[in-house]
Design an enzyme around this catalytic site. Structure first.
Site, mmCIF file in Angstrom:
data_model
loop_
_atom_site.group_PDB
_atom_site.id
_atom_site.type_symbol
_atom_site.label_atom_id
_atom_site.label_comp_id
_atom_site.label_asym_id
_atom_site.label_seq_id
_atom_site.Cartn_x
_atom_site.Cartn_y
_atom_site.Cartn_z
ATOM 1 N N ARG A 20 1.209 -0.951 0.231
ATOM 2 C CA ARG A 20 -0.166 -0.321 -0.304
ATOM 3 C C ARG A 20 0.887 1.301 -0.075
ATOM 4 O O ARG A 20 0.244 2.181 -0.539
ATOM 5 C CB ARG A 20 -0.558 -0.216 1.454
ATOM 6 C CG ARG A 20 -1.488 -1.006 0.876
ATOM 7 C CD ARG A 20 -2.849 -0.920 2.318
ATOM 8 N NE ARG A 20 -3.573 0.144 2.432
ATOM 9 C CZ ARG A 20 -3.661 -0.111 3.738
ATOM 10 N NH1 ARG A 20 -3.778 -0.822 4.613
ATOM 11 N NH2 ARG A 20 -3.835 1.230 4.326
ATOM 12 N N THR A 84 1.548 -12.976 12.193
ATOM 13 C CA THR A 84 2.850 -12.628 12.417
ATOM 14 C C THR A 84 3.040 -14.034 13.884
ATOM 15 O O THR A 84 4.394 -14.225 13.780
ATOM 16 C CB THR A 84 1.834 -11.869 13.927
ATOM 17 O OG1 THR A 84 0.781 -12.226 13.838
ATOM 18 C CG2 THR A 84 1.573 -11.223 12.497
ATOM 19 N N ASN A 230 0.470 1.625 7.067
ATOM 20 C CA ASN A 230 0.879 0.716 6.171
ATOM 21 C C ASN A 230 1.183 1.703 4.108
ATOM 22 O O ASN A 230 -0.497 1.077 3.612
ATOM 23 C CB ASN A 230 -0.486 -0.230 6.255
ATOM 24 C CG ASN A 230 -0.372 -1.123 7.231
ATOM 25 O OD1 ASN A 230 0.761 -1.752 7.523
ATOM 26 N ND2 ASN A 230 -0.651 -0.731 8.141
#
Length: 450
Positions: A20, A84, A230
């Site tokens: 992004r 994660t 982001n």
């Protein structure tokens, strides 16, 4: 060692692709206040006194490795983006033989304070010894953050990702930042136990909290501290948070910011007390401004030292290597580069002083430049104490003007000038009586015939 007297390690996750951001630069290397986000985080970690630092990389790893070279950081690689939990597991080998506490941080969450990290470790080592400590926050808009269900003492009953949460759970305001403190003896054992039976098919780090056998705890911080990046818009938001913090800190330390919201600092800007900064000033990296100096509006300063009581601007530019002496003056539309302006010296108007040493009390007239570059090499100009350089002069380096010398206005100086001498380098003025009138008459006649 930390205050808990247990060794401490930090795992920083930086394997995301950051699509992004739409950038060739790795996401965690985009700057906030002139420094990559990842390096902001490493500075806070180092202030805590960690024994080991591990950065987990993936796409664009070469950029990250170059950025942390020489900083005592171990690199772990996550080849596939499987969540994660999977990312943290890649740090296993880098922490081989380590026995202590582990902080898990994110390279795109750069504003976490050392004090907050310390509070997480302290909570981990409190008497009830939770399995993990999660850093929670309450944003104005909880949006798609994972939720934390906890009691008044911060003991966690449930953590759930937004995609897997019920409508009742989504109504909870306490959110999971993703940051966590865990004992190394527990961390990788717990990671081996989690699965990927969820909406995204990923291994979620928060799932270790909900494994049976022990309880975990949450401590809270302000939403601004765990703001993540982001996108370019979010990067700008984090920059705003950082700048607001630094402006408030500067004013607490005795600096006057007349319009704080218009001042932009670099990560290492140093301003002493009683400095005054007028509106619309930008500080690049490597600036120190000493006590009582005044920075007037619309000035840009980078890599420079401004000594006590000096005045800069308005509309001045100080470039790397500029050193402005005590009570010296750099005025409007003056550029200084790799040059020393001595105590009390003045360059008040429309000048370029590059690769030069200007003595104490010297005066640089309007429009003066040091011609420091021949297209291949740079050369220095030396101007002595108390010298006077007349307006619109060009000093062709290398050249030296002695103490107390005067260079007449409009001179092009190509040779040294002795102390206390007058240098006048321009042709004698001549006059042709009536020439201008004859010229105008001839041109008017010529124009009338067209």
């Amino acid at each position: 060692m930390t205050i808990s007297q247990r060794p401490l390690a930090a795992i920083i996750l930086a394997a995301g692709q950051g699509t992004r951001m739409k950038s060739a630069r790795h996401k965690v290397l985009h700057p906030v206040a002139g420094r990559p986000m990842l390096l902001h985080l490493l500075e806070a970690v180092e202030a805590l006194g960690v024994d080991r630092k591990v950065v987990v990389v993936g796409s664009g790893r070469e950029q990250v490795e170059a950025a942390v070279a020489g900083k005592g950081v171990s690199i772990a690689v996550q080849d596939r983006q499987l969540g994660t939990g999977h990312a943290v597991a890649q740090a296993h080998d880098a922490l081989a033989g380590f026995a202590g506490d582990v902080l898990i941080l994110y390279g795109d969450v750069p504003l976490v304070r050392t004090e907050t990290m310390r509070a997480m470790v302290e909570r981990l080592n409190r008497g009830d010894e939770p399995r993990a400590v999660v850093l929670g926050f309450r944003p104005d808009d909880a949006a798609a953050y994972g939720r934390i269900v906890a009691d008044a003492q911060g003991v966690i009953a449930k953590m759930v990702e937004y995609k897997d949460a019920s409508s009742e759970e989504r109504a909870i305001t306490l959110c999971n930042s993703g940051l966590m403190a865990v004992r190394s003896s527990d961390l990788f054992v717990l990671l081996d136990r989690i699965g990927n039976d969820n909406a995204a098919g990923e291994y979620y780090l928060p799932d270790i909290v909900m494994l049976p056998g022990a309880t975990s705890a949450v401590i809270e911080t302000d939403a601004d501290e765990v703001a993540g990046v982001n996108s370019r818009a979010e990067l700008a938001g984090v920059e705003r948070i950082w700048q607001d913090r630094r402006r408030a800190e500067a004013m607490r330390e005795g600096v006057t910011l007349i319009a704080p919201e218009t001042i932009f600092f670099s990560h290492d800007t140093k301003l002493e007390r009683d400095v005054v900064v007028e509106p619309h000033v930008v500080f690049g990296p490597g600036v120190t401004v000493e006590e009582g100096a005044v920075i007037h509006s619309f000035s840009h300063i980078e890599g420079a030292i401004v000594r006590k009581g000096a005045e800069i601007g308005p509309y001045a530019r100080l470039r790397p290597g500029a050193q402005i002496g005590v009570k010296a003056k750099v005025g409007n539309f003056v550029e200084i580069k790799k040059a020393v302006l001595g105590d009390g010296a003045k360059a008040n108007h429309l000048s370029y002083i590059g690769d030069a040493d200007v003595g104490a009390g010297a005066n640089i007239g309007a429009g003066t430049i040091t011609c420091n570059y021949d297209g291949f090499f740079k050369y220095r100009t030396q101007i002595g104490a108390g010298a006077f350089i007349g307006s619109n002069s060009a000093l062709v380096a290398p050249v030296k003007v002695g103490d107390g010398a005067i260079v007449a206005a409009g001179s092009v100086l190509t040779a040294d000038v002795s102390a206390d001498a007058l240098a006048l380098v321009r042709p004698a003025q001549t006059e042709k009586p009536g020439w201008a009138k004859r010229f105008r008459t001839a041109m008017q006649e010529r124009k009338a015939k067209r």
